[in-house]
Design an enzyme around this catalytic site. Structure first.
Site, PDB file in Angstrom:
ATOM      1  N   HIS A 165      34.549  43.544  52.191  1.00 37.54           N
ATOM      2  CA  HIS A 165      33.201  44.001  51.848  1.00 37.54           C
ATOM      3  C   HIS A 165      33.123  44.289  50.347  1.00 37.54           C
ATOM      4  O   HIS A 165      32.204  43.836  49.655  1.00 37.54           O
ATOM      5  CB  HIS A 165      32.835  45.262  52.645  1.00 37.54           C
ATOM      6  CG  HIS A 165      31.690  46.048  52.067  1.00 37.54           C
ATOM      7  ND1 HIS A 165      30.375  45.641  52.174  1.00 37.54           N
ATOM      8  CD2 HIS A 165      31.656  47.206  51.355  1.00 37.54           C
ATOM      9  CE1 HIS A 165      29.589  46.520  51.562  1.00 37.54           C
ATOM     10  NE2 HIS A 165      30.338  47.467  51.043  1.00 37.54           N
ATOM     11  N   ASP A 185      17.851  24.681  27.202  1.00 33.87           N
ATOM     12  CA  ASP A 185      18.777  24.830  28.326  1.00 33.87           C
ATOM     13  C   ASP A 185      19.908  25.727  27.854  1.00 33.87           C
ATOM     14  O   ASP A 185      19.885  26.241  26.737  1.00 33.87           O
ATOM     15  CB  ASP A 185      19.329  23.457  28.779  1.00 33.87           C
ATOM     16  CG  ASP A 185      19.794  23.473  30.242  1.00 33.87           C
ATOM     17  OD1 ASP A 185      20.599  24.350  30.594  1.00 33.87           O
ATOM     18  OD2 ASP A 185      19.337  22.623  31.026  1.00 33.87           O
ATOM     19  N   SER A 234      35.348  31.213  36.840  1.00 28.62           N
ATOM     20  CA  SER A 234      33.894  31.038  36.859  1.00 28.62           C
ATOM     21  C   SER A 234      33.219  32.034  35.921  1.00 28.62           C
ATOM     22  O   SER A 234      32.340  31.677  35.127  1.00 28.62           O
ATOM     23  CB  SER A 234      33.375  31.210  38.286  1.00 28.62           C
ATOM     24  OG  SER A 234      31.970  31.307  38.303  1.00 28.62           O
ATOM     25  N   SER A 235      33.649  33.307  36.008  1.00 26.52           N
ATOM     26  CA  SER A 235      33.036  34.346  35.165  1.00 26.52           C
ATOM     27  C   SER A 235      33.268  34.086  33.689  1.00 26.52           C
ATOM     28  O   SER A 235      32.365  34.267  32.866  1.00 26.52           O
ATOM     29  CB  SER A 235      33.612  35.721  35.522  1.00 26.52           C
ATOM     30  OG  SER A 235      33.100  36.160  36.745  1.00 26.52           O
ATOM     31  N   TYR A 279      30.878  48.368  34.254  1.00 26.12           N
ATOM     32  CA  TYR A 279      29.787  48.289  33.276  1.00 26.12           C
ATOM     33  C   TYR A 279      29.219  46.882  33.199  1.00 26.12           C
ATOM     34  O   TYR A 279      28.025  46.699  32.943  1.00 26.12           O
ATOM     35  CB  TYR A 279      30.242  48.821  31.911  1.00 26.12           C
ATOM     36  CG  TYR A 279      30.372  50.327  31.962  1.00 26.12           C
ATOM     37  CD1 TYR A 279      29.227  51.121  31.928  1.00 26.12           C
ATOM     38  CD2 TYR A 279      31.600  50.946  32.162  1.00 26.12           C
ATOM     39  CE1 TYR A 279      29.313  52.499  32.046  1.00 26.12           C
ATOM     40  CE2 TYR A 279      31.701  52.320  32.280  1.00 26.12           C
ATOM     41  CZ  TYR A 279      30.554  53.091  32.233  1.00 26.12           C
ATOM     42  OH  TYR A 279      30.633  54.452  32.360  1.00 26.12           O
ATOM     43  N   HIS A 308      40.357  57.591  34.317  1.00 28.17           N
ATOM     44  CA  HIS A 308      39.664  58.620  35.117  1.00 28.17           C
ATOM     45  C   HIS A 308      39.693  58.271  36.609  1.00 28.17           C
ATOM     46  O   HIS A 308      39.373  59.113  37.439  1.00 28.17           O
ATOM     47  CB  HIS A 308      38.227  58.871  34.631  1.00 28.17           C
ATOM     48  CG  HIS A 308      37.277  57.719  34.802  1.00 28.17           C
ATOM     49  ND1 HIS A 308      36.219  57.540  33.963  1.00 28.17           N
ATOM     50  CD2 HIS A 308      37.213  56.709  35.696  1.00 28.17           C
ATOM     51  CE1 HIS A 308      35.537  56.466  34.338  1.00 28.17           C
ATOM     52  NE2 HIS A 308      36.125  55.950  35.388  1.00 28.17           N
ATOM     53  N   HIS A 309      40.107  57.042  36.928  1.00 29.65           N
ATOM     54  CA  HIS A 309      40.332  56.681  38.334  1.00 29.65           C
ATOM     55  C   HIS A 309      41.686  57.171  38.820  1.00 29.65           C
ATOM     56  O   HIS A 309      42.030  56.992  39.986  1.00 29.65           O
ATOM     57  CB  HIS A 309      40.276  55.154  38.510  1.00 29.65           C
ATOM     58  CG  HIS A 309      38.955  54.552  38.126  1.00 29.65           C
ATOM     59  ND1 HIS A 309      37.940  54.358  39.033  1.00 29.65           N
ATOM     60  CD2 HIS A 309      38.490  54.115  36.937  1.00 29.65           C
ATOM     61  CE1 HIS A 309      36.902  53.808  38.409  1.00 29.65           C
ATOM     62  NE2 HIS A 309      37.221  53.654  37.141  1.00 29.65           N
ATOM     63  N   LYS A 313      19.471  55.843  27.137  1.00 25.38           N
ATOM     64  CA  LYS A 313      18.675  54.824  27.809  1.00 25.38           C
ATOM     65  C   LYS A 313      17.666  55.454  28.769  1.00 25.38           C
ATOM     66  O   LYS A 313      16.495  55.067  28.793  1.00 25.38           O
ATOM     67  CB  LYS A 313      19.583  53.875  28.583  1.00 25.38           C
ATOM     68  CG  LYS A 313      20.375  52.981  27.674  1.00 25.38           C
ATOM     69  CD  LYS A 313      21.255  52.062  28.485  1.00 25.38           C
ATOM     70  CE  LYS A 313      21.706  50.931  27.611  1.00 25.38           C
ATOM     71  NZ  LYS A 313      20.606  50.105  27.126  1.00 25.38           N
ATOM     72  N   ARG A 370      38.120  58.595  52.320  1.00 27.87           N
ATOM     73  CA  ARG A 370      37.546  57.253  52.430  1.00 27.87           C
ATOM     74  C   ARG A 370      38.531  56.321  53.122  1.00 27.87           C
ATOM     75  O   ARG A 370      39.679  56.665  53.340  1.00 27.87           O
ATOM     76  CB  ARG A 370      37.146  56.673  51.072  1.00 27.87           C
ATOM     77  CG  ARG A 370      37.966  57.059  49.913  1.00 27.87           C
ATOM     78  CD  ARG A 370      37.478  56.604  48.537  1.00 27.87           C
ATOM     79  NE  ARG A 370      37.166  55.208  48.395  1.00 27.87           N
ATOM     80  CZ  ARG A 370      37.270  54.532  47.244  1.00 27.87           C
ATOM     81  NH1 ARG A 370      37.679  55.135  46.149  1.00 27.87           N
ATOM     82  NH2 ARG A 370      36.952  53.272  47.186  1.00 27.87           N
TER      83      ARG A 370
END
Length: 539
Positions: A80, A109, A173-174, A261, A306-307, A335, A454
């Site tokens: 997922h 284009d 691809s990215s 981000y 921070h993770h 923003k 989790r």
């Protein structure tokens, strides 16, 4: 002679307005075709990833093991996440970039049209490989979308190689898509369109593309080390061989935080186009928006750990990452204030794109606040790996990124299809999504603060009521997206004819071409010497 050639070209266009049949889509180098394919692909992946979320929520509807075994549950949470990140959100933004950037900067284009075709067509294969691994002996990836070692190395199923290969293809691809965006923006802007006159959607994608080129190779390195640790006897992440499992987390999140981000900066560009259009005012603080986007991109490389507050880092490192994370909320706040200031005393109307944009600003800000809570190192020891984290990142990714993609779809659908969508059905989709998304994700904050971890298929009895509410919200949100599908199909098939500029306050070159946008636009560059309104206050 040049006039004759020009006439021949135009004549050619009428003959080859759009080739028909399946080969049109296989071989197309047209940015609009490729944009449409990306958008349809991402929507299909959104439904696939959503159906996996439905499995998760069905299992968690009651305590106890109900429908699936724990190993399959872990495959669902993992795939997922992978599908929503790499299959739904990112290709949707790439589709919007392909469709809109050339029209916004007055280019005929994308700069590299054949590479554009390839960067799309390898994606269905990447996801076919990933999904196929679910049907193999031992199952698909079950180690979370973050694939922490040793879960992804020592303890993973034999199909891990397919996961690694599919991630490599997605990354290729990215990178190609990002190179294409950068080259297009740097080389193909119409005369008179300086950098500080570009629409903010173009700016946000320009900056996002540099982030992609910087971090996708890091992800490639991480998955390759997982591959060699598992299959070729290396010990990058194995302490017994002199490696370090915590090093995996540093490498992964050095990719992973700029990545989140990457998934929100284009949203900022979309909302910065829509809010001025429906407030009928130029965007407040254009230049500060550009600098804020760049500041967020730069700081995104200084917050990854921070993770990892609970991994036993030195106190200095915990302080450094706590303060940097606090700091990155400042340009984001700039923003939000600019969007609010744009609406201040505007003549606002509430068509569906504006409703989704308003919901984006409010709900993304809620997600930002829970992010600030998570940034505080000592309390993160309580929040870490609980449903509070799940609530946080779904507020910024669902009511954030996904809502902005839906806002963009409604905003530009008249330009893409030449028809106005059904405003009544669209508003039904909005209200159904808005209510259900909050029923789905808001209670998760409380479950998490009360200690629910989790990524578990079963839970302690005191969480039963809250999970039932969350699951009902989840099913409602999933079903609401079928309304969206119906609105889009109905709009493609027919409806009220859309004018070139269906939104009174909208500004930009894409509204100067007819609706539906012709197969070829801006073969002759437009004159952009007049300052676009959103840049007026800057000059």
């Amino acid at each position: 002679m040049s006039t004759v050639v020009g006439e021949m070209d135009q004549h050619d266009d009428h003959h080859h307005h759009a080739p028909s049949g399946v080969t049109r889509w296989l071989f197309t180098t047209n940015h609009k075709d490729i944009g449409s394919m990306y958008l349809w692909f991402s929507f299909i992946m959104f439904l696939v990833g959503g159906s996996m979320a439905m499995v998760i929520r069905a299992e968690l509807f009651q305590p106890g093991l109900q429908l699936v075994d724990p190993h399959f549950f872990n495959q669902m949470t993992t795939v997922h996440g992978l599908i929503m990140v790499f299959g739904a959100v990112m290709p949707a933004f790439t589709g919007l970039a392909n469709w809109m950037i050339p029209m916004m900067i007055g280019a005929p284009d994308m700069a590299l049209p054949r590479m554009n075709n390839w960067s799309f067509w390898i994606l269905p294969f990447a996801f076919a490989i990933l999904l196929a691994s679910l049907f193999m002996e031992g199952g698909g990836p079950a180690f979370g979308w973050t694939f922490y070692a040793p879960l992804s190395t020592t303890y993973s199923s034999d199909s891990t190689a397919l996961f690694v290969f599919s991630v490599h293809i997605m990354g290729i691809s990215s990178i190609m898509g990002a190179i294409n965006v950068i080259v297009t923006i740097m080389n193909m802007r119409a005369p008179g369109m300086t950098y500080m006159k570009m629409p903010l959607f173009v700016w946000s994608w320009f900056i996002t593309a540099f982030l992609l080129i910087a971090v996708m190779p890091v992800l490639a390195g991480a998955v390759t080390m997982v591959l060699t640790d598992k299959y070729f006897g290396t010990s990058f992440f194995d302490a017994a061989g002199g490696g370090d499992p915590v090093m995996f987390q540093h490498i992964f999140w050095f990719f992973g935080h700029p990545e989140v981000y990457i998934m929100i900066l284009p949203s900022f560009g979309i909302v910065s186009a829509i809010i001025p259009a429906f407030a009928r005012k130029p965007l407040f603080g254009y230049a500060s928006m550009v600098y804020a986007t760049a500041a967020i991109a730069g700081l995104s490389f200084l917050v990854w750990a921070h993770h990892m507050f609970t991994t036993g880092m030195p106190v200095f490192a915990e302080l450094f990452f706590m303060y940097c994370t606090m700091l990155i909320s400042v340009p984001t706040g700039v923003k939000v204030f600019n969007w609010v200031a744009t609406m201040w005393r505007g003549s606002i109307t509430f068509e569906t794109p504006m409703l989704f944009s308003l919901a984006f600003v409010i709900l993304f800000t809620i997600g930002g606040f829970s992010g600030l809570m998570l940034a505080i190192t000592p309390v993160d020891f309580q929040y870490h790996d609980t449903y509070f984290v799940v609530a946080h990142f779904h507020y910024v990714l669902v009511s954030g990124a996904i809502f902005s993609i839906m806002a963009a779809a409604y905003f530009w659908l008249p330009k893409w299809t030449g028809h106005m969508y059904d405003e009544g059905l669209a508003k039904l989709h909005f209200w159904a999504s808005l209510i259900s998304v909050n029923v789905l994700f808001f209670p998760m904050h409380f479950a998490g603060l009360a200690g629910m971890p989790r990524r578990i298929p079963d839970y302690s009895i005191q969480f039963a009521d809250i999970n039932q509410i969350v699951s009902i919200g989840g099913f409602a949100f999933g079903l609401s997206q079928l309304i969206f599908l119906w609105v889009v199909i109905k709009c493609v098939k027919g409806g009220e004819k859309a004018p070139a500029k269906p939104w009174e306050g909208a500004e930009g070159l894409e509204w100067t071409v007819p609706s539906p946008a012709p197969y070829h636009t801006f073969d002759t560059p437009p004159d952009t010497s007049k300052t676009p309104p959103e840049a007026q206050d800057h000059g």
